[in-house]
Design a protein around this motif. Sequence first.
Motif, PDB file in Angstrom:
ATOM      1  N   UNK A  48       0.796  -1.228   0.000  1.00 32.87           N
ATOM      2  CA  UNK A  48       0.000   0.000   0.000  1.00 32.87           C
ATOM      3  C   UNK A  48       0.829   1.278   0.000  1.00 32.87           C
ATOM      4  N   UNK A  49       2.106   1.214   0.347  1.00 37.87           N
ATOM      5  CA  UNK A  49       2.921   2.413   0.465  1.00 37.87           C
ATOM      6  C   UNK A  49       3.873   2.536  -0.707  1.00 37.87           C
ATOM      7  N   UNK A  50       3.959   3.728  -1.277  1.00 38.64           N
ATOM      8  CA  UNK A  50       4.834   3.977  -2.410  1.00 38.64           C
ATOM      9  C   UNK A  50       5.736   5.168  -2.110  1.00 38.64           C
ATOM     10  N   UNK A  51       6.861   5.234  -2.842  1.00 43.50           N
ATOM     11  CA  UNK A  51       7.781   6.372  -2.711  1.00 43.50           C
ATOM     12  C   UNK A  51       8.173   6.836  -4.106  1.00 43.50           C
ATOM     13  N   UNK A  52       8.104   8.127  -4.341  1.00 42.38           N
ATOM     14  CA  UNK A  52       8.484   8.689  -5.639  1.00 42.38           C
ATOM     15  C   UNK A  52       9.357   9.919  -5.426  1.00 42.38           C
ATOM     16  N   UNK A  53      10.191  10.199  -6.424  1.00 44.15           N
ATOM     17  CA  UNK A  53      11.099  11.354  -6.393  1.00 44.15           C
ATOM     18  C   UNK A  53      10.672  12.376  -7.428  1.00 44.15           C
ATOM     19  N   UNK A  54      11.005  13.642  -7.154  1.00 40.35           N
ATOM     20  CA  UNK A  54      10.859  14.668  -8.184  1.00 40.35           C
ATOM     21  C   UNK A  54      11.840  14.399  -9.315  1.00 40.35           C
ATOM     22  N   UNK A  55      11.480  14.824 -10.508  1.00 40.24           N
ATOM     23  CA  UNK A  55      12.358  14.614 -11.658  1.00 40.24           C
ATOM     24  C   UNK A  55      13.531  15.582 -11.666  1.00 40.24           C
ATOM     25  N   UNK A  56      13.366  16.748 -11.057  1.00 44.56           N
ATOM     26  CA  UNK A  56      14.378  17.791 -11.122  1.00 44.56           C
ATOM     27  C   UNK A  56      15.088  17.964  -9.786  1.00 44.56           C
ATOM     28  N   UNK A  57      16.311  18.484  -9.880  1.00 44.54           N
ATOM     29  CA  UNK A  57      17.114  18.832  -8.708  1.00 44.54           C
ATOM     30  C   UNK A  57      17.259  20.346  -8.679  1.00 44.54           C
ATOM     31  N   UNK A  58      17.054  20.963  -7.515  1.00 46.64           N
ATOM     32  CA  UNK A  58      17.134  22.422  -7.457  1.00 46.64           C
ATOM     33  C   UNK A  58      18.581  22.897  -7.430  1.00 46.64           C
ATOM     34  N   UNK A  59      18.752  24.216  -7.383  1.00 44.76           N
ATOM     35  CA  UNK A  59      20.095  24.802  -7.464  1.00 44.76           C
ATOM     36  C   UNK A  59      20.962  24.443  -6.273  1.00 44.76           C
ATOM     37  N   UNK A  60      20.368  24.031  -5.179  1.00 49.30           N
ATOM     38  CA  UNK A  60      21.131  23.643  -3.995  1.00 49.30           C
ATOM     39  C   UNK A  60      21.396  22.141  -3.921  1.00 49.30           C
ATOM     40  N   UNK A  61      21.004  21.422  -4.971  1.00 52.65           N
ATOM     41  CA  UNK A  61      21.227  19.980  -4.987  1.00 52.65           C
ATOM     42  C   UNK A  61      20.152  19.192  -4.274  1.00 52.65           C
ATOM     43  N   UNK A  62      19.024  19.822  -4.009  1.00 59.29           N
ATOM     44  CA  UNK A  62      17.938  19.131  -3.319  1.00 59.29           C
ATOM     45  C   UNK A  62      16.871  18.631  -4.280  1.00 59.29           C
ATOM     46  N   UNK A  63      16.220  17.575  -3.895  1.00 60.94           N
ATOM     47  CA  UNK A  63      15.096  17.061  -4.675  1.00 60.94           C
ATOM     48  C   UNK A  63      14.033  16.532  -3.719  1.00 60.94           C
ATOM     49  N   UNK A  64      12.807  16.429  -4.203  1.00 65.04           N
ATOM     50  CA  UNK A  64      11.709  16.001  -3.351  1.00 65.04           C
ATOM     51  C   UNK A  64      11.530  14.494  -3.351  1.00 65.04           C
ATOM     52  N   UNK A  65      11.202  13.957  -2.202  1.00 74.28           N
ATOM     53  CA  UNK A  65      10.858  12.548  -2.046  1.00 74.28           C
ATOM     54  C   UNK A  65       9.557  12.493  -1.254  1.00 74.28           C
ATOM     55  N   UNK A  66       8.580  11.767  -1.782  1.00 67.29           N
ATOM     56  CA  UNK A  66       7.311  11.658  -1.067  1.00 67.29           C
ATOM     57  C   UNK A  66       6.931  10.200  -0.882  1.00 67.29           C
ATOM     58  N   UNK A  67       6.482   9.906   0.330  1.00 65.87           N
ATOM     59  CA  UNK A  67       5.879   8.614   0.645  1.00 65.87           C
ATOM     60  C   UNK A  67       4.369   8.828   0.676  1.00 65.87           C
ATOM     61  N   UNK A  68       3.630   7.932   0.056  1.00 68.48           N
ATOM     62  CA  UNK A  68       2.188   8.125   0.064  1.00 68.48           C
ATOM     63  C   UNK A  68       1.443   6.801   0.074  1.00 68.48           C
ATOM     64  N   UNK A  69       0.240   6.893   0.613  1.00 72.86           N
ATOM     65  CA  UNK A  69      -0.705   5.780   0.615  1.00 72.86           C
ATOM     66  C   UNK A  69      -1.875   6.184  -0.269  1.00 72.86           C
ATOM     67  N   UNK A  70      -2.247   5.340  -1.207  1.00 72.15           N
ATOM     68  CA  UNK A  70      -3.427   5.565  -2.038  1.00 72.15           C
ATOM     69  C   UNK A  70      -4.494   4.566  -1.620  1.00 72.15           C
ATOM     70  N   UNK A  71      -5.691   5.074  -1.336  1.00 70.24           N
ATOM     71  CA  UNK A  71      -6.755   4.196  -0.849  1.00 70.24           C
ATOM     72  C   UNK A  71      -8.100   4.698  -1.340  1.00 70.24           C
ATOM     73  N   UNK A  72      -9.113   3.865  -1.180  1.00 72.87           N
ATOM     74  CA  UNK A  72     -10.491   4.232  -1.492  1.00 72.87           C
ATOM     75  C   UNK A  72     -11.291   4.203  -0.195  1.00 72.87           C
ATOM     76  N   UNK A  73     -11.680   5.372   0.280  1.00 78.04           N
ATOM     77  CA  UNK A  73     -12.525   5.473   1.473  1.00 78.04           C
ATOM     78  C   UNK A  73     -13.817   6.159   1.047  1.00 78.04           C
TER      79      UNK A  73
END
Length: 213
Positions: free
Chosen positions: A131-156
């Motif tokens: 149920x848990x997934x992790x994805x990264x942003x495609x781009x890296x910012x000028x400081x060398x940082x990028x986004x990582x998100x953990x998420x749960x997708x569900x039907x409630x």
Amino acid sequence: MLAFTIFLGVACVVLLVMLSAQDNKNTKLAVENSLMKGRMEGLQEKLAQQAPDADEPLTADGIVEAVRRAGYVPEVNENWVRFMIQGEPFYVETGRLPQVFVLRQYNVDTKDWEMDILRHAAHVMSDDLIMIKATFDDEVDENGGTGLRFFVAAMDRNYSSFRDNLMGYIHLIEDGRQRMNEVYEKLVKEKRDAALTITPFLPAEQKENKIMS
């Protein structure tokens, strides 16, 4: 004899005064407890009236109420409900109901991680924990940082379902973060051990990775 009788009379009067004072105190406490009980019952009744019906289709307002009932303070914008847990922000997307996304966003400094291995660890974790997934942003910012998100997708489909599942979603996100870190450390160690086998004089030290923030 007269003195004893007077003493006994005075003692009785003092005792009666003390008993009367204690009785008044008990009466006052009973009244206060009754008032407090009435206030609590009134508050509970008010909350029950405000809460959506258990079978009501899930709405953004229902998500806000479920977050509040879980003990957190919701902040609402057009498509998200945001709340903090021990200083960490969590988000619930409200734009695609009844499909629900609960996520936690991190910023990763790419200079502190072996990104190919970290991305692979994210894929392994996502395969291990359904149920848990992790994805990264495609781009890296000028400081060398990028986004990582953990998420749960569900039907409630209704309020009660999301209310009952919310804490489980939060725990799943933490489980995913821990599992990904475990896989990453294992893969880095295997890579280092393989390099040492080929070239035994390579330094065995590895820079310590910073915690994702």
